[in-house]
Design an enzyme around this catalytic site. Structure first.
Site, PDB file in Angstrom:
ATOM      1  N   ASP A   1       5.972  -6.924  -7.374  1.00  0.00           N
ATOM      2  CA  ASP A   1       5.242  -7.040  -6.227  1.00  0.00           C
ATOM      3  C   ASP A   1       4.469  -5.454  -6.117  1.00  0.00           C
ATOM      4  O   ASP A   1       4.807  -4.588  -7.081  1.00  0.00           O
ATOM      5  CB  ASP A   1       6.232  -6.791  -5.289  1.00  0.00           C
ATOM      6  CG  ASP A   1       5.817  -6.393  -3.767  1.00  0.00           C
ATOM      7  OD1 ASP A   1       4.637  -7.259  -3.290  1.00  0.00           O
ATOM      8  OD2 ASP A   1       6.521  -5.631  -2.929  1.00  0.00           O
TER       9      ASP A   1
ATOM     10  N   SER B   1      -1.281  -8.760  -0.676  1.00  0.00           N
ATOM     11  CA  SER B   1      -2.487  -7.670  -0.206  1.00  0.00           C
ATOM     12  C   SER B   1      -3.772  -8.186  -0.423  1.00  0.00           C
ATOM     13  O   SER B   1      -4.053  -8.435  -1.543  1.00  0.00           O
ATOM     14  CB  SER B   1      -1.940  -6.420  -0.333  1.00  0.00           C
ATOM     15  OG  SER B   1      -3.076  -5.372  -0.296  1.00  0.00           O
TER      16      SER B   1
ATOM     17  N   ASP C   1      10.608  -5.740  -3.062  1.00  0.00           N
ATOM     18  CA  ASP C   1      11.256  -4.902  -2.201  1.00  0.00           C
ATOM     19  C   ASP C   1      11.457  -5.339  -0.656  1.00  0.00           C
ATOM     20  O   ASP C   1      11.979  -4.837  -0.061  1.00  0.00           O
ATOM     21  CB  ASP C   1      10.493  -3.367  -2.020  1.00  0.00           C
ATOM     22  CG  ASP C   1       9.060  -3.586  -1.203  1.00  0.00           C
ATOM     23  OD1 ASP C   1       8.403  -4.625  -1.505  1.00  0.00           O
ATOM     24  OD2 ASP C   1       8.873  -2.918  -0.163  1.00  0.00           O
TER      25      ASP C   1
ATOM     26  N   GLY D   1       5.959  -7.947   2.973  1.00  0.00           N
ATOM     27  CA  GLY D   1       5.906  -8.855   2.238  1.00  0.00           C
ATOM     28  C   GLY D   1       5.008 -10.017   3.172  1.00  0.00           C
ATOM     29  O   GLY D   1       4.874 -11.088   2.715  1.00  0.00           O
TER      30      GLY D   1
ATOM     31  N   ASP E   1       3.196  -3.288  -2.891  1.00  0.00           N
ATOM     32  CA  ASP E   1       3.649  -2.359  -1.688  1.00  0.00           C
ATOM     33  C   ASP E   1       4.991  -2.025  -1.888  1.00  0.00           C
ATOM     34  O   ASP E   1       5.910  -3.057  -1.591  1.00  0.00           O
ATOM     35  CB  ASP E   1       3.107  -2.920  -0.592  1.00  0.00           C
ATOM     36  CG  ASP E   1       1.712  -2.735  -0.382  1.00  0.00           C
ATOM     37  OD1 ASP E   1       1.013  -2.070  -0.771  1.00  0.00           O
ATOM     38  OD2 ASP E   1       1.047  -4.018   0.302  1.00  0.00           O
TER      39      ASP E   1
ATOM     40  N   ARG F   1      -1.343  -9.881   6.525  1.00  0.00           N
ATOM     41  CA  ARG F   1      -1.714  -9.338   7.609  1.00  0.00           C
ATOM     42  C   ARG F   1      -1.687  -9.858   8.928  1.00  0.00           C
ATOM     43  O   ARG F   1      -1.297  -9.248   9.946  1.00  0.00           O
ATOM     44  CB  ARG F   1      -3.131  -8.933   7.189  1.00  0.00           C
ATOM     45  CG  ARG F   1      -3.837  -7.871   8.099  1.00  0.00           C
ATOM     46  CD  ARG F   1      -5.442  -7.608   7.765  1.00  0.00           C
ATOM     47  NE  ARG F   1      -5.460  -7.167   6.326  1.00  0.00           N
ATOM     48  CZ  ARG F   1      -6.603  -7.257   5.479  1.00  0.00           C
ATOM     49  NH1 ARG F   1      -7.770  -7.593   6.258  1.00  0.00           N
ATOM     50  NH2 ARG F   1      -6.644  -7.026   4.160  1.00  0.00           N
TER      51      ARG F   1
ATOM     52  N   ASN G   1      -5.891  -5.835  -0.451  1.00  0.00           N
ATOM     53  CA  ASN G   1      -6.356  -4.732  -0.925  1.00  0.00           C
ATOM     54  C   ASN G   1      -5.773  -3.991  -2.024  1.00  0.00           C
ATOM     55  O   ASN G   1      -5.987  -3.133  -2.491  1.00  0.00           O
ATOM     56  CB  ASN G   1      -5.999  -3.400   0.344  1.00  0.00           C
ATOM     57  CG  ASN G   1      -6.558  -3.650   1.487  1.00  0.00           C
ATOM     58  OD1 ASN G   1      -7.725  -3.606   1.672  1.00  0.00           O
ATOM     59  ND2 ASN G   1      -5.779  -3.838   2.705  1.00  0.00           N
TER      60      ASN G   1
HETATM   61  C1  BG6 Z   1       2.182  -6.922   1.514  1.00  0.00           C
HETATM   62  C2  BG6 Z   1       2.874  -6.015   2.493  1.00  0.00           C
HETATM   63  O1  BG6 Z   1       2.047  -6.737   0.288  1.00  0.00           O
HETATM   64  O2  BG6 Z   1       0.765  -7.128   1.866  1.00  0.00           O
HETATM   65  C3  BG6 Z   1       2.533  -6.394   3.720  1.00  0.00           C
HETATM   66  O3  BG6 Z   1       4.210  -5.791   2.480  1.00  0.00           O
HETATM   67  C4  BG6 Z   1       1.052  -6.478   4.273  1.00  0.00           C
HETATM   68  O4  BG6 Z   1       3.172  -5.251   4.793  1.00  0.00           O
HETATM   69  C5  BG6 Z   1       0.786  -7.500   3.295  1.00  0.00           C
HETATM   70  O5  BG6 Z   1       0.960  -7.031   5.442  1.00  0.00           O
HETATM   71  C6  BG6 Z   1      -1.033  -7.612   3.562  1.00  0.00           C
HETATM   72  O6  BG6 Z   1      -1.578  -6.516   3.239  1.00  0.00           O
HETATM   73  P1  BG6 Z   1      -3.237  -6.384   3.512  1.00  0.00           P
HETATM   74  O7  BG6 Z   1      -3.641  -5.380   2.477  1.00  0.00           O
HETATM   75  O8  BG6 Z   1      -3.856  -7.574   2.852  1.00  0.00           O
HETATM   76  O9  BG6 Z   1      -3.367  -6.215   4.772  1.00  0.00           O
HETATM   77 MG    MG Z   2       6.762  -4.905  -1.063  1.00  0.00          MG
END
Ligand code: BG6
Ligand code: MG
Length: 220
Positions: free
Chosen positions: A10, A117, A171, A47, A12, A50, A119
């Site tokens: 993972d 994510s 996590d 996890g 984040d 968004r 990002n």
């Molecule tokens: C996960 C995070 O990895 O990504 C979450 O643990 C987050 O908290 C999710 O909301 C989505 O992320 P992003 O960067 O696409 O907004």
């Molecule tokens: Mg995580």
């Protein structure tokens, strides 16, 4: 002895501590909307996608919001979040992560990123981590967030491994659920209290050497 073909990480909270930047960005939005949002509330967002995260934040308010407003809130939060992560550098890779990634290479174990994510690409750029992964599965490649196993099953598929030969480092409670639903060994990163569903938990990769960690998994 357990055969390990792929280690799936993972991002984040496992590779880097971006959970704090998610928190700052959600809190900024919460403050603007008059919603009290604490670090404890933030735990529930780990996890989670968004839009699902936004729903959790908005559930702390008594107001209801139109779909269009919600989309603009999510965009606003993401803009703030991207400002934070755009300033990251490789010093923000968590202790022990590079050692584990390098040890996997040495042992012929494939590595995959498994994050929901959208990002992840920016973060891998900033931390210069692209060369360390054989496969990168992120929020642009999956339709279902954790606890759905899609992200991890794709990581297994792209690295040519059966799920039973994959190990996930996570996590988040929902992430451990996703790993188990995928039929993979789930190693929790954090506390046993927060991750009672993990096969075993370590506080962080610095807790033991990469060799010790991989041997512990092989013997599990
Ligand atoms: C996960 C995070 O990895 O990504 C979450 O643990 C987050 O908290 C999710 O909301 C989505 O992320 P992003 O960067 O696409 O907004
Ligand atoms: Mg995580």
């Amino acid at each position: 002895m357990r055969e390990i073909k792929t280690c799936i990480f993972d991002m984040d909270g496992v590779i880097c501590d971006t959970a704090k930047y998610h928190f700052y960005a959600w809190k900024k939005l919460g403050d603007r909307l008059g919603i009290v949002f604490t670090e404890q509330d933030n735990e529930r967002l780990k996890g989670v996608s968004r839009m699902e995260s936004l729903e959790i934040l908005l559930s702390l308010s008594d107001r209801t919001y139109a779909e269009e407003e919600k989309l603009s809130f999510a965009e606003e939060k993401n803009k703030n979040y991207v400002d934070y992560i755009s300033a990251m550098d490789k010093n923000e890779i968590l202790p022990g992560v590079l050692e584990v990634l390098e040890y996997c290479r040495k042992e012929g174990i494939k590595t995959a990123l498994g994050s929901v994510s959208k990002n992840a690409g920016i973060i891998l750029d900033r931390l210069k981590l692209w060369p360390y992964f054989d496969a990168v599965i992120d929020g642009t490649k999956v339709v279902r967030a954790k606890p759905d196993p899609e992200v991890f099953l794709k990581g297994a598929g792209e690295t040519g491994a059966e799920p039973s030969c994959c190990v996930v480092f996570e996590d988040a409670y929902t992430g451990i659920e996703a790993a188990r639903a995928a039929g993979m060994l789930a190693v929790g990163i954090g506390s046993e209290q927060a991750l009672p569903n993990a096969d075993f938990v370590i506080r962080g990769f610095e807790e033991m050497s990469a060799e010790q960690l991989i041997n512990r998994i092989r013997q599990f």
